[in-house]
Design a protein around this motif. Structure first.
Motif, short mmCIF file in Angstrom:
data_model
loop_
_atom_site.label_atom_id
_atom_site.label_comp_id
_atom_site.label_asym_id
_atom_site.label_seq_id
_atom_site.Cartn_x
_atom_site.Cartn_y
_atom_site.Cartn_z
N ARG A 39 0.83 -1.23 -0.08
CA ARG A 39 0.10 0.03 -0.01
C ARG A 39 0.78 1.19 0.17
NH1 ARG A 39 -2.65 -2.97 -1.94
NH2 ARG A 39 -4.68 -3.91 -1.39
N GLU A 40 2.13 1.12 0.49
CA GLU A 40 2.99 2.51 0.46
C GLU A 40 4.36 1.93 0.81
OE1 GLU A 40 2.07 6.55 2.42
OE2 GLU A 40 3.23 5.48 3.86
N TYR A 41 5.29 2.65 0.14
CA TYR A 41 6.83 2.57 0.45
C TYR A 41 7.11 3.82 0.84
CZ TYR A 41 11.48 1.24 -0.09
OH TYR A 41 13.03 1.18 0.15
N ASP A 42 7.96 4.03 1.96
CA ASP A 42 8.64 5.13 2.46
C ASP A 42 9.76 4.72 3.03
OD1 ASP A 42 9.24 7.39 3.83
OD2 ASP A 42 7.51 7.52 5.47
N CYS A 43 10.89 5.91 2.34
CA CYS A 43 12.33 5.52 2.66
C CYS A 43 13.00 6.99 3.32
CB CYS A 43 13.05 5.22 1.22
SG CYS A 43 14.42 4.47 1.50
N GLU A 44 12.09 7.83 3.85
CA GLU A 44 12.49 8.96 4.25
C GLU A 44 13.60 8.84 5.74
OE1 GLU A 44 9.63 11.96 4.57
OE2 GLU A 44 9.37 12.30 2.55
N SER A 45 13.19 7.83 6.37
CA SER A 45 14.07 7.58 7.65
C SER A 45 14.72 6.13 7.28
CB SER A 45 13.13 7.63 8.73
OG SER A 45 13.94 7.27 9.84
N VAL A 46 14.01 5.19 7.44
CA VAL A 46 14.41 3.86 7.03
C VAL A 46 13.60 3.33 5.94
CG1 VAL A 46 15.68 3.54 9.04
CG2 VAL A 46 13.50 2.66 9.00
N ARG A 70 10.63 1.31 4.58
CA ARG A 70 9.33 0.96 5.33
C ARG A 70 8.22 0.59 4.21
NH1 ARG A 70 4.58 3.24 7.96
NH2 ARG A 70 4.28 2.24 9.82
N THR A 71 7.80 -0.36 4.13
CA THR A 71 6.89 -1.06 3.39
C THR A 71 5.68 -1.30 4.25
OG1 THR A 71 8.68 -2.11 1.79
CG2 THR A 71 6.33 -2.48 1.52
N THR A 72 4.52 -0.91 3.71
CA THR A 72 3.19 -1.16 4.17
C THR A 72 2.44 -2.22 3.45
OG1 THR A 72 3.14 1.10 5.35
CG2 THR A 72 1.01 -0.19 5.21
N TYR A 73 1.94 -3.24 4.19
CA TYR A 73 1.26 -4.13 3.42
C TYR A 73 -0.35 -4.49 3.96
CZ TYR A 73 5.72 -6.31 1.81
OH TYR A 73 7.06 -6.33 1.36
N ARG A 74 -1.05 -4.54 2.76
CA ARG A 74 -2.55 -4.75 3.51
C ARG A 74 -3.10 -6.05 2.66
NH1 ARG A 74 -7.33 -0.74 4.86
NH2 ARG A 74 -8.89 -2.34 5.37
N LEU A 89 0.33 -4.88 7.77
CA LEU A 89 1.43 -5.18 8.46
C LEU A 89 2.70 -4.25 7.87
CD1 LEU A 89 3.22 -7.50 9.98
CD2 LEU A 89 3.67 -8.31 7.57
N THR A 90 3.70 -3.59 8.48
CA THR A 90 4.53 -2.96 8.07
C THR A 90 5.74 -3.59 8.38
OG1 THR A 90 5.00 -1.73 10.06
CG2 THR A 90 3.50 -0.77 8.69
N LYS A 91 6.93 -3.12 7.38
CA LYS A 91 8.30 -3.94 7.39
C LYS A 91 9.18 -2.99 7.42
CE LYS A 91 9.90 -5.85 3.67
NZ LYS A 91 10.44 -6.91 2.54
N ARG A 130 25.33 -6.86 10.09
CA ARG A 130 24.07 -7.35 10.51
C ARG A 130 23.00 -6.44 9.94
NH1 ARG A 130 23.43 -10.37 14.38
NH2 ARG A 130 25.39 -10.42 15.00
N ILE A 131 21.84 -6.85 9.42
CA ILE A 131 20.55 -6.31 8.94
C ILE A 131 19.62 -6.63 10.01
CG2 ILE A 131 20.14 -7.66 7.19
CD1 ILE A 131 19.13 -5.34 5.65
N LEU A 132 18.65 -5.68 10.34
CA LEU A 132 17.47 -5.93 11.04
C LEU A 132 16.29 -5.41 10.53
CD1 LEU A 132 18.52 -4.51 14.58
CD2 LEU A 132 19.03 -7.01 13.69
N ILE A 133 15.31 -6.35 10.53
CA ILE A 133 13.95 -6.09 9.83
C ILE A 133 12.90 -6.34 10.94
CG2 ILE A 133 12.39 -6.51 7.91
CD1 ILE A 133 14.74 -8.25 6.73
N ARG A 134 12.16 -4.99 11.19
CA ARG A 134 11.09 -5.10 12.11
C ARG A 134 9.89 -5.05 11.62
NH1 ARG A 134 10.86 -0.14 16.30
NH2 ARG A 134 10.36 1.08 14.45
#
Length: 647
Positions: free
Chosen positions: A98-105, A107-111, A117-119, A129-133
């Motif tokens: 539904r949206e992809y935002d890269c202004e900070s980290v 961030r992909t929003t799924y529906r 769900l956000t990633k 090391r990479i972290l995915i929240r």
């Protein structure tokens, strides 16, 4: 203004979303890179790509990707996306974005039905090391997430095929598992902050295609090993953090690790902030020193690129300490070369003839930023040593002529930044007296001559530098300025190359140019008329023989076009310097308008940065490496200079 935010309509349209890429680095050589829709389109793409020191510091794709699946009422909804043989995309998880935002980290929003769900992804600085929240924003019933890792364990410029040499064994670690598929590789640890269930289900996923490599005419299909999947329930409002690294992490520390790293980020909410972030991505800091990587996803540490990019990637973003640290590492390598010691294996091309001249140019930019007194105290000994060494004939391929000009041999081996080759031979055999080499030489002599004024220890040498500079100035005009009002690209014996190339822009942009203001303006007019584009200066005029504006086709076709038409953004730095020197304050608004072409580019190609080169003709599409240090640096340096002039 939202710089790096993309809505559903763009994300679900693969024709629009696949060409847009994103890059994150850890400032130690590791990176994460993919398309913004999560489908890898180059062999160099990967979720965790790391340098391995024992393998010549080459980059290796460890974890290619991680497919997420949302499960509700026993029904799976796979959020992953891959391209398989025949151009088939599966499992088409992009349709849930539904949206992809890269202004900070990132961030992909799924529906998925009632599930939101956000990633969010973040790289840990100085650590592989990479972290995915993952955060479950909303859900109307019990939800489970599955995570399926695609493992590569191969050099980033190679491809892997199904084989029997792979080690399928794994070890259980705290809240996860670890793998080491081949001997000599580090172990990959995959863990969560909550305990998951690991289901071993080993299988090869065959025929994964990389469309960018297909377009480039290079091998583009590989097989990836998927050893199984993790499964973990998630509640509404809950966050789960996934970690992939080459050392085992403490699951309890992952949340704090994420928050600390997030707090250090500069939001990409302006043109300047985007470029500032991009500049810092080129830093590499390790036990060998501090370096600048020339570009991503490929590009080694190059001496010439380091000295050209150094002022813009450090001083222009107020990172003076990094300037000194990187200069210390690079000047050590340069001094080793001067002393005929073993060449530094990390910094490529330290022996090229223009490198010491660019080093003095870089010091000159520091003097303009921090003041002549500080530059004199810290770097005059290095600048003086370089000049004396060159004058004494120390450089094996840079000879001072009786005219005061410097000559180099580039017929059989490329010596300048225009280094394209065919079967090992230079496609542009620039040899003899090169225009930018001699302009940089005169500039280096005059700069060092001026900052050494009044210092008794340099009196005799200073007089010698001044004499050579005066000779070089006269000879430069006589040798390079032609009857058409522009500069020959190079002169070799009785041959003078008439090609209209941007190297003359370097000559007129330097603080100490051998040309007077009227001559500079004449050259600038030609550069503006024939080479200027919204994305930098063309490498060859459309009016010159052999003009090839599009960087397309097979590797051989692209190599031939490389310096024969496509535009280079880093040359805008010299062009802007020249324009301001000719027109003064009246030229500031013009240069400011010219930078709009780069501001538009921030949301194209690799978002938030500037590509290596652009087609010489409209629509000036970005090509080559997705992020180039010299380009980012020189645009930043130009922005900094404009800001000073407007103060």
């Amino acid at each position: 203004m939202s710089y790096l935010k993309f809505d559903k309509n763009l994300m679900i349209n693969l024709e629009q979303s696949l060409p847009k890429e994103m890059l994150r680095t850890n400032q130690a050589g590791a990176y994460h890179c993919s398309s913004i829709v999560g489908c890898n389109t180059r062999k160099q793409h990967g979720l965790l790509v790391i340098p391995i020191k024992e393998m010549d510091n080459k980059s290796f794709v460890m974890l290619s990707s991680l497919d997420e699946t949302v499960i509700q009422h026993g029904a799976p909804f796979n959020l992953g996306l891959h391209r398989y043989s025949g151009g088939v995309y599966s499992p088409k998880g992009h349709k849930y974005i539904r949206e992809y935002d890269c202004e900070s980290v990132p961030r992909t929003t799924y529906r998925v039905g009632g599930v939101i769900l956000t990633k969010e992804m973040i790289f840990i600085s100085q650590e592989n090391r990479i972290l995915i929240r993952y955060t479950l924003v909303d859900a109307h019933s019990a939800t489970t997430l599955q995570f399926r890792p695609f493992l590569a364990f191969r050099e980033s410029n190679e491809l892997v095929v199904q084989n029997g040499n792979l080690n399928q064994n794994y070890n259980e670690v705290n809240n996860g598992v670890s793998f080491c598929l081949y001997d000599g590789f580090p172990t990959l640890y995959m863990q969560f902050n909550h305990k998951p269930t690991w289901v071993s289900q080993p299988n090869w996923y065959n025929g994964i295609e990389y469309v960018k490599d297909l377009e480039r005419g290079v091998p583009y299909t590989e097989d990836l090993w998927v050893p199984g999947y993790f499964e973990i329930p998630i509640n509404k409002g809950e966050s789960i953090i996934f970690s992939a690294g080459t050392t085992e992490a403490s699951p309890r520390s992952l949340n704090k690790m994420y928050e600390v790293e997030l707090a250090s980020r500069t939001c990409r909410t302006s043109f300047y902030n985007c470029l500032k972030n991009a500049a810092k991505q080129f830093y590499i800091k390790d036990e060998d020193g501090e370096f600048i990587k020339s570009g991503y996803p490929w590009g080694p540490i190059r001496a010439r690129d380091t000295f050209i990019a150094l002022p813009g990637t450090t001083l222009a973003i107020n990172h003076e300490n990094d300037f000194h640290d990187i200069m210390a590492t690079a000047s050590k390598a340069l001094n080793n070369f001067i002393d005929n010691e073993t060449l530094d294996s990390r910094i490529h091309g330290i022996d090229l003839p223009d490198v010491p001249l660019w080093a003095i140019w870089s010091i000159q930019q520091y003097a303009k930023n921090a003041g002549v007194d500080k530059a004199r105290e810290k770097y005059l000994p290095l600048a003086a040593r370089i000049l004396d060494w060159i004058i004494a004939g120390g450089h094996p391929n840079l000879e001072v002529q009786t005219s005061g000009l410097v000559a180099t041999a580039g017929t059989s081996v490329p010596v300048s930044w225009m280094n394209a080759t065919s079967n090992g031979w230079p496609l542009i055999p620039r040899s003899g007296l090169l225009v930018e080499f001699n302009a940089l030489w005169y500039n280096a002599l005059m700069f060092t001559y001026n900052i050494s004024e009044g210092i008794k220890a340099y009196e005799e040498r200073r007089e010698h530098w001044g004499t050579i500079a005066e000779q070089a100035k006269t000879a430069f005009v006589d040798t390079f300025l032609n009857d058409h009002g522009y500069l020959y690209d190079y002169v070799n014996g009785h041959y003078a190359d008439l090609s209209v190339r941007p190297n003359m822009a370097i000559a007129i942009g330097l603080d100490y140019s051998p040309l007077d203001r009227r001559q500079r303006k004449g050259v600038l007019d030609v550069v503006t008329r024939e080479l200027l584009t919204p994305k930098g200066l063309r490498t060859l005029s459309p009016k010159s023989y052999g003009y090839q504006p599009f960087y397309l086709g097979s590797p051989e076709e692209r190599e031939r076009a490389y310096h024969n038409g496509p535009a280079r953004p880093w040359l805008m730095g010299s062009y802007a310097d020249a324009y301001i020197k000719v027109f003064g304050m009246s030229g500031v608004s013009y240069i400011d308008r010219m930078l709009i072409g780069f501001e538009e580019e921030i949301s194209n190609g690799c978002i938030g940065t500037i590509s290596q080169l652009y087609d010489g003709n409209p629509p000036f599409t970005g090509r080559g490496a997705i992020s180039q240090a010299t380009n980012v640096a020189e645009v930043l340096r130009t922005l900094r200079n404009l800001k000073k002039l407007n103060m």
